[in-house]
Design a protein around this motif. Structure first.
Motif, PDB file in Angstrom:
ATOM      1  N   GLY A  39       0.606  -0.944  -0.480  1.00 13.32           N
ATOM      2  CA  GLY A  39      -0.094  -0.165  -0.098  1.00 13.32           C
ATOM      3  C   GLY A  39       0.633   1.193   0.169  1.00 13.32           C
ATOM      4  O   GLY A  39       0.882   2.481  -0.558  1.00 13.32           O
ATOM      5  N   ASP A  78      -5.811  -2.872   0.484  1.00  9.49           N
ATOM      6  CA  ASP A  78      -5.603  -4.148   1.170  1.00  9.49           C
ATOM      7  C   ASP A  78      -6.584  -5.235   1.317  1.00  9.49           C
ATOM      8  O   ASP A  78      -6.557  -6.662   1.689  1.00  9.49           O
ATOM      9  N   SER A  96      -1.452  -4.541   6.776  1.00  5.04           N
ATOM     10  CA  SER A  96      -1.921  -4.723   7.750  1.00  5.04           C
ATOM     11  C   SER A  96      -2.107  -5.881   8.550  1.00  5.04           C
ATOM     12  O   SER A  96      -3.185  -6.124   8.027  1.00  5.04           O
ATOM     13  N   ASN A 151       5.322  -2.160  11.039  1.00  2.26           N
ATOM     14  CA  ASN A 151       4.705  -1.168  10.495  1.00  2.26           C
ATOM     15  C   ASN A 151       4.633   0.129  11.850  1.00  2.26           C
ATOM     16  O   ASN A 151       6.056   0.785  11.007  1.00  2.26           O
ATOM     17  N   ARG A 154       2.007   4.025  16.300  1.00  2.72           N
ATOM     18  CA  ARG A 154       0.749   4.621  15.350  1.00  2.72           C
ATOM     19  C   ARG A 154       0.832   6.017  16.515  1.00  2.72           C
ATOM     20  O   ARG A 154       0.063   5.851  17.971  1.00  2.72           O
ATOM     21  N   ARG A 175     -10.153   8.962  10.305  1.00  2.00           N
ATOM     22  CA  ARG A 175      -9.798   7.677   9.635  1.00  2.00           C
ATOM     23  C   ARG A 175      -8.931   6.890  10.603  1.00  2.00           C
ATOM     24  O   ARG A 175      -7.987   6.966  11.288  1.00  2.00           O
ATOM     25  N   MET A 177      -7.955   2.540  10.138  1.00  3.38           N
ATOM     26  CA  MET A 177      -8.341   1.620   9.696  1.00  3.38           C
ATOM     27  C   MET A 177     -10.201   0.466   9.623  1.00  3.38           C
ATOM     28  O   MET A 177     -10.387   0.684  10.666  1.00  3.38           O
ATOM     29  N   PHE A 198      -6.311   2.674   3.302  1.00  5.55           N
ATOM     30  CA  PHE A 198      -5.319   3.336   3.338  1.00  5.55           C
ATOM     31  C   PHE A 198      -5.537   3.817   1.780  1.00  5.55           C
ATOM     32  O   PHE A 198      -4.835   5.579   1.804  1.00  5.55           O
ATOM     33  N   ASN A 215      -1.071   6.870  12.670  1.00  8.98           N
ATOM     34  CA  ASN A 215       0.196   5.382  11.180  1.00  8.98           C
ATOM     35  C   ASN A 215       1.306   6.529  12.225  1.00  8.98           C
ATOM     36  O   ASN A 215       1.252   7.640  12.828  1.00  8.98           O
ATOM     37  N   TRP A 242       3.625  -5.303  10.194  1.00  4.84           N
ATOM     38  CA  TRP A 242       2.505  -5.846   8.658  1.00  4.84           C
ATOM     39  C   TRP A 242       2.515  -7.462   9.147  1.00  4.84           C
ATOM     40  O   TRP A 242       3.783  -7.700   9.490  1.00  4.84           O
TER      41      TRP A 242
HETATM   42  C1  TK8 Z   1      -0.886   0.302   3.950  1.00  7.42           C
HETATM   43  C2  TK8 Z   1      -1.579   0.101   5.635  1.00  7.42           C
HETATM   44  C3  TK8 Z   1      -1.000   0.989   6.545  1.00  7.42           C
HETATM   45  C4  TK8 Z   1      -1.802   0.938   8.069  1.00  7.42           C
HETATM   46  C5  TK8 Z   1      -3.059   1.985   7.520  1.00  7.42           C
HETATM   47  O1  TK8 Z   1      -1.399  -0.789   2.814  1.00  7.42           O
HETATM   48  O2  TK8 Z   1      -3.777   1.287   6.380  1.00  7.42           O
HETATM   49  O3  TK8 Z   1      -3.220   2.596   8.291  1.00  7.42           O
HETATM   50  O4  TK8 Z   1      -1.131   1.661   8.670  1.00  7.42           O
HETATM   51  O5  TK8 Z   1       0.093   1.056   6.494  1.00  7.42           O
HETATM   52  O6  TK8 Z   1      -1.621  -1.274   5.410  1.00  7.42           O
END
Ligand code: TK8
Length: 337
Positions: A39, A78, A96, A151, A154, A175, A177, A198, A215, A242
């Motif tokens: 992504g 994703d 993720s 990843n 956050r 926003r 996930m 994303f 993030n 990830w």
């Molecule tokens: C990238 C995502 C990203 C994730 C998100 O495709 O969606 O916020 O942290 O790293 O997987």
């Protein structure tokens, strides 16, 4: 005469790598193209690690297995890529664990806030019995999990105000996930959580369809969120893994040798990826300051208040069948400490 002819031919063969790979030739490897989607941008910790993975696969297969990386969700976001893997339309991806809840809901356990206190703890739990046993749930759902990459922790960005305590989330369109734990957590802080892929996030921030997002600092840098976000508040509310996955349908058609090459390359690239991500994270905060972001670190006392406030997310997760996996993770965390 023979030697004169032989020498340049031999040199040519050596240069082409033919004689250097007798072991590879003995192994059962067919020429294959592996489409590996992700992504983030090519110039990101994710993209750099995919490149290391690809090089490692080339090296270990004598060039027979070719990995082609597709950055910036060009093969889909994703969730779409997960479906493509399950259907056998795409070979590999990294994404993720949070979006994997649509495939196996116990992966949502990683999204509960303030579980991991540092990266070393995460490495132990993810690479140890707990993390690996969660990966073994995937084949029954059409995917094979090879390794966790980082990843990272956050943090929150937005255009309205610095977040110093959970009350500051009030009214912020944030926003998150596509995952119920995130929606519930941020709603409990008073934000208006908006689940979104994303791939659509930069535009949503730019057009002010949402006020903020969360993030790791690496992603805030590589996705240029600093161009459209003013405040960065260091909350480290979730350690986000990830996971590198393969289409089970496709995997089943591979030889043992081919499977081993992919598995080993995933582990080699994991070591690179974590090191690279951690080194970049150390530099990201000053980079983002230079770009004009206003950065604040949320105090431990306020983080504890957030943790208490998010308690319903834990209770709901347990009540929805996640009690066992949560207990197992807490046990693994206690051991890792
Ligand atoms: C990238 C995502 C990203 C994730 C998100 O495709 O969606 O916020 O942290 O790293 O997987």
């Amino acid at each position: 005469m023979t030697t004169l002819l032989f020498k340049p031919v031999l040199a040519g063969l050596l240069a082409a790598g033919f004689l250097a790979a007798p072991l590879v030739q003995a192994a059962d490897i067919k020429p294959r193209l592996i489409r590996f989607g992700y992504g983030l941008a090519e110039d990101s910790n994710q993209g750099r690690a995919v490149k290391v993975f690809a090089d490692e696969v080339t090296k270990r297969s004598g060039g027979k297995l070719k990995v082609k990386g597709f950055a910036s969700a060009t093969l889909g976001n994703d969730v779409q890529m997960q479906n493509a893997l399950i259907g056998g339309a795409q070979e590999m991806m990294v994404g993720s664990t949070a979006t994997l809840v649509g495939v196996e809901k116990d992966f949502g356990v990683y999204d509960l806030p303030f579980l991991f206190s540092n990266e070393q703890e995460a490495d132990k739990v993810l690479d140890g019995a707990f993390g690996q046993s969660l990966l073994t749930r995937l084949p029954a759902k059409g995917m094979v999990g090879l390794a966790y990459w980082e990843n990272g922790f956050r943090n929150v960005t937005n255009t309205k105000r610095p977040i110093t305590r959970f009350e500051d989330f009030q009214g912020i369109k944030l926003r998150v996930m596509q995952n119920p734990v995130y929606i519930e957590m941020f709603n409990s802080f008073g934000a208006n959580a908006v689940p979104l892929a994303f791939a659509e996030l930069f535009t949503a921030l730019e057009t002010r369809a949402v006020d903020g997002q969360e993030n790791p600092v690496n992603t805030i840098q590589s996705s240029k969120f600093y161009e459209v976000q003013k405040y960065l508040s260091i909350t480290k509310h979730v350690y986000s893994p990830w996971v590198v996955t393969v289409s089970k349908k496709w995997w089943d058609g591979l030889s043992r040798d081919e499977q081993k090459i992919l598995q080993d390359a995933a582990v080699v690239s994991r070591a690179f990826e974590r090191k690279d991500t951690r080194a970049e994270a150390m530099r990201s905060v000053s980079f983002l300051t230079q770009q004009g972001m206003q950065i604040n670190k949320v105090s431990d006392a306020e983080l504890k208040r957030m943790r208490d406030k998010a308690k319903p997310a834990f209770d709901r997760f347990a009540a929805n069948g996640g009690g066992e996996v949560l207990k197992a993770l807490q046990g693994a965390l206690a051991q890792a400490r």
